[in-house]
Design a protein around this motif. Structure first.
Motif, short mmCIF file in Angstrom:
data_model
loop_
_atom_site.label_atom_id
_atom_site.label_comp_id
_atom_site.label_asym_id
_atom_site.label_seq_id
_atom_site.Cartn_x
_atom_site.Cartn_y
_atom_site.Cartn_z
N ASP A 290 -91.50 -1.37 10.84
CA ASP A 290 -90.26 -1.91 11.40
C ASP A 290 -90.12 -1.54 12.87
O ASP A 290 -89.73 -2.36 13.70
N GLY A 303 -80.79 -10.74 17.38
CA GLY A 303 -81.26 -10.69 16.00
C GLY A 303 -82.09 -9.44 15.73
O GLY A 303 -81.88 -8.73 14.75
N GLN A 306 -80.04 -6.31 15.71
CA GLN A 306 -79.27 -6.12 14.50
C GLN A 306 -80.15 -5.70 13.33
O GLN A 306 -79.80 -4.85 12.53
N LYS A 307 -81.33 -6.35 13.29
CA LYS A 307 -82.21 -6.12 12.15
C LYS A 307 -82.89 -4.75 12.23
O LYS A 307 -83.09 -4.09 11.22
N PHE A 308 -83.25 -4.37 13.47
CA PHE A 308 -83.99 -3.10 13.64
C PHE A 308 -83.28 -2.21 14.67
O PHE A 308 -83.81 -1.98 15.75
#
Lengths: 530, 326
Positions: A290, A303, A306-308
């Protein structure tokens, strides 16, 4: 203008590329510093270590120029043969009369102060006066990337030899200077107090740990002398927080602040900290894979943010309000770190916790329990309570006790000659596993064997060569290696689709036959990488 | 019918020049292994060329040996054959073929630069020139060899605790290099790898004085630092491990390409070649008066292109198995 400065620099570069030995390269540099004045020698260091790049002239421009001077077909054939643009041009450039060139610093200043067109004109006028080697050096400079095999470390070693000072002293202040390093050279040459640097803008070299030797070290070491911490599986960073800004450096000193816009901190006191950068929500780290989504990105999209989301777990403190804490012992630094942390709590910042344990057996249990159940740890760190914060990797101070390596049986496919002392040995090995009926390479290793084993391996390669490609030999696919590695991930770069982290030879299986090696599909299935 | 075909067969009399496989009759231009093969019924060449063949392959490496001198004309049916010095190594020759008013010169390997171990190249006027092209690109311009050997002589003064190992071909290059050292004032013993011994002795027998030479034996490795000549393959092999402090050098025309030098781990490259460089090749083509140029043995394309631009009738002559310099 000093005499023959660019000529001397060209000769230095040539001598360096012809010297396979690291020590010889360092000697050549020291000799050069002695014979060269400021600021030329400093610029030379910057160019060699890639701290200064002059790559504004594209090699295609130069190609057009040379093609107007010599037969273009003969140029193309020559380039095909030589394979290196700078070298081809330097060999084909119509020779006029050798005349004196300008100095290195004049060259660099001219480059910075003039338009591309003027620089190009100037470059041509210099090439007309230069010898073949000088032309090669000039073109290499202007098209970027000298790649002559001198690392920044070796450049620092050469400076320490030149000034007769400790490498450690240079490491400590190195990042506080910029080319042409006039103050640094002046100190090295004339002595006096160590030059001051701006602590809050400078990367300070980090302390590294030794690999623990399970057989010997635990018997010798007393658990009372050590603190244990998690070794998180992220990237090690240095974090500088001042009134005005946050700066994040990777462990090599690269400034990676811009890749992590969410990591901007406030502080009541200026600090330089040591920690691990991780990704995950609510300070709970997820896997290294990740984190890789966040590395080497110039722009970070919403994006991805937010995701990582990224955060930092703190290990250590180096400076507080210009006070150098590095000569204090670890336990005292830890106390200062905890105090600072408690009065500066904020988002995306965490303190890496200390693991309590009574004895080694105790710690082993903890390690086994947590490392088996989760992949967010790379292992455990053992830090001597009285260890000061060194540059680099001192013996017996910090130990890393990594998770047990994974391993795979693979077969030797290609071998390549080593460098320096190993230049007459085939010491670099490419190994592969089965992909159906074919073999596919999955990695390269050049460590993990003893000198006696190297002798045997070298003999094996020479006796079992089936093809030669320059310095590389393809061998009969009969010798099995047990390859240890730290982790495995998917990779588009390799034919096998896999990349191993830190592969090394753990055993040479003279006894095994190549039918017993691993199969690519099984590896992918096992590590859930299909 | 052609006089000469692409295999360098002189068709009317079925005599081959430097054939790669055993034939009835062969002319051998010089004794390097890629030109002089054993097993022919009858060979014709200079005394030196054929003697070195016997020395290397044995007295029965050909059925019959016919020596001819430079400039001595041999008539076989309608074809006359004359050898001229090529300046490449001892005994090396160009072949002049005359047939019905047409003159063909096959240069073999040659150079026009000075070399005191070989008879100097002689320019022969002809209608068709079959030229070598080992260095047939304009990137190859060989410098003054005296300047090159002085690199070693300078280095042994500074690095006087190290052995200087120089990679050279056993026949020709080794002796030329030794001679160059002597001509530049180095008169101490030069050490040679066993593989060079026979040929050095042969040169001495021919009156070419090479000064003090000593073959390296097991007990002479540890004595004082020295200049050592050895075949290039030995430098990269286990043989070289016994020299603890050493500087590796190599003498070859390829040594002007830095990438190549670096890749071969050569510390002192000596750009010394027994082949013609680009300037020598193009000058010879211009001066020999030939209107047909056949290019062989190396980088043909560049030279063919150059000839075509000059209005000459040029084509590559492809012969397998000859690429690297000897």
């Amino acid at each position: 203008m000093r005499r023959y400065s660019l000529e001397k620099f060209a000769r230095l570069l040539e001598n360096i590329i012809y010297s396979p030995s690291r020590n010889r390269k360092i000697e050549l540099l020291v000799e050069y510093y002695k014979q060269t004045n400021d600021p030329d020698r400093g610029f030379a260091v910057a160019l060699i270590t890639n701290s200064l790049k002059l790559s504004s002239i594209r090699s295609t421009n130069l190609k057009q120029i040379i093609k107007s001077k010599v037969d273009p077909i003969l140029f193309d054939l020559s380039y095909d043969y030589v394979g290196d643009m700078a070298e081809t041009i330097s060999l084909l450039w119509p020779f006029k009369k050798k005349k004196k060139l300008c100095t290195l610093s004049y060259f660099i200043n001219f480059f910075h102060e003039n338009s591309k067109l003027q620089v190009e004109k100037f470059l041509i006028s210099q090439l007309d006066k230069a010898s073949t080697t000088e032309r090669w050096a000039i073109i290499k400079l202007f098209t970027g990337g000298l790649r002559i095999g001198v690392s920044e470390k070796n450049a620092k070693v050469s400076l320490s030899k030149f000034g007769n000072v400790n490498l450690d002293q240079i490491e400590k202040i190195w990042h506080g200077f910029s080319p042409p390093y006039v103050k640094l050279f002046s100190w090295l040459e004339k002595g006096g107090p160590i030059p001051k640097i701006d602590i809050l803008k400078t990367f300070h070299p980090m302390m590294l740990a030794d690999q623990i030797d399970l057989k010997n070290d635990f018997r010798k070491l007393s658990p009372d002398d050590f603190e244990a911490e998690w070794k998180w599986d992220g990237i090690r960073v240095q974090l500088i927080i001042s009134d005005t800004e946050t700066v994040i450096f990777s462990r090599n000193g690269d400034n990676i602040t811009n890749s992590f816009p969410e990591l901007r901190f406030k502080t009541n006191r200026n600090v330089v900290l040591d920690g691990e950068l991780l990704v995950g929500g609510d300070l709970n780290p997820t896997s290294f894979n990740d984190l890789q989504q966040r590395l080497n990105r110039k722009k970070v999209s919403k994006g991805i943010l937010q995701k990582f989301p990224a955060f930092i777990k703190l290990y250590d403190i180096l400076f507080q309000d210009f006070k150098d804490l590095r000569s204090m012992k670890f336990s005292s630094r830890r106390e200062i770190l905890e105090n600072w942390y408690n009065s500066n709590k904020q988002d995306n910042l965490d303190l890496s916790s200390i693991i309590f344990f009574e004895n080694w057996k105790d710690l082993t249990k903890v390690r086994n329990k947590f490392l088996q159940s989760s992949n967010i740890y790379e292992g455990i760190m053992l830090k001597k309570k009285n260890s000061i914060y060194y540059n680099g990797r001192p013996k017996g101070m910090w130990y890393k006790w990594k998770r047990d390596p994974k391993s795979v049986d693979a077969v030797l496919m290609y071998a390549q000659r080593g460098h320096g002392k190993r230049s007459s040995y085939y010491s670099d090995y490419t190994f592969g596993v089965l992909d159906g009926k074919n073999l596919v390479p999955i990695g390269k290793a050049y460590s993990g064997y003893t000198n006696e084993e190297l002798d045997k391996l070298d003999k094996f390669v020479r006796k079992n060569t089936i093809q030669k490609f320059g310095p590389v030999r393809e061998v009969e696919k009969t010798l099995v290696f047990e390859i240890a590695f730290d982790s495995i991930s998917k990779s588009k770069r390799h034919k096998s689709g896999l990349a191993l982290r830190f592969p090394r030879i753990s055993k040479i299986r003279w006894d095994k036959s190549p039918e017993e090696i691993e199969d690519l599909k099984r590896i992918k299935d096992f590590y859930k990488l299909s | 019918m052609h006089l000469l075909d692409y295999r360098l067969n002189i068709v009317p009399i079925n005599v081959f020049i430097d054939p790669q496989y055993p034939v009835e009759k062969a002319i051998i231009t010089h004794a390097h292994a890629d030109h002089a093969k054993p097993g022919h019924k009858k060979v014709l060449g200079t005394k030196e060329t054929l003697e070195i063949m016997k020395l290397r392959y044995g007295k029965t490496c050909a059925g019959e040996f016919q020596y001819i001198n430079y400039g001595q004309k041999i008539q076989i049916d309608d074809v006359s054959i004359t050898l001229y010095p090529a300046g490449h190594i001892i005994g090396s020759s160009q072949v002049l073929l005359e047939y019905k008013n047409h003159k063909i010169v096959v240069t073999g390997d040659y150079k026009t630069k000075k070399d005191t171990t070989a008879t100097s190249f002689e320019l022969v006027k002809c209608n068709t020139l079959v030229t070598e092209a080992t260095f047939g690109l304009p990137i190859f311009k060989h410098p003054d060899p005296n300047k090159e050997v002085r690199k070693i002589l300078d280095s042994i003064k500074i690095n006087n605790d190290k052995d200087h190992l120089i990679g050279v071909y056993a026949l020709g290059k080794a002796q030329r290099l030794i001679k160059l050292f002597r001509e530049n004032g180095f008169d101490e013993t030069i050490f040679i790898h066993g593989a060079l011994n026979k040929i050095c002795n042969y040169y001495e027998d021919k009156g070419i004085n090479l000064g003090k030479l000593k073959m390296l034996t097991k007990d002479s490795f540890d004595i004082e630092p020295k200049i050592i000549l050895a075949p290039p393959s030995a430098l990269k092999d286990r043989w070289s491990r016994r020299f603890k402090k050493k500087i590796i050098s190599q003498a070859s025309g390829w040594m002007n390409i830095k990438q190549r030098v670096k890749q071969s781990l050569i510390e002192i490259p000596l750009v010394i070649s027994d082949h013609a460089d680009w300037n020598e090749l193009t000058k010879t083509i211009s001066n020999c008066g030939a209107e047909n140029i056949w290019v062989t043995h190396g980088r043909e394309e560049g030279l063919v292109h150059w000839c075509t631009r000059k209005g000459l009738n040029a084509k590559p002559l492809s012969i397998k198995g000859r690429d690297e310099e000897i």
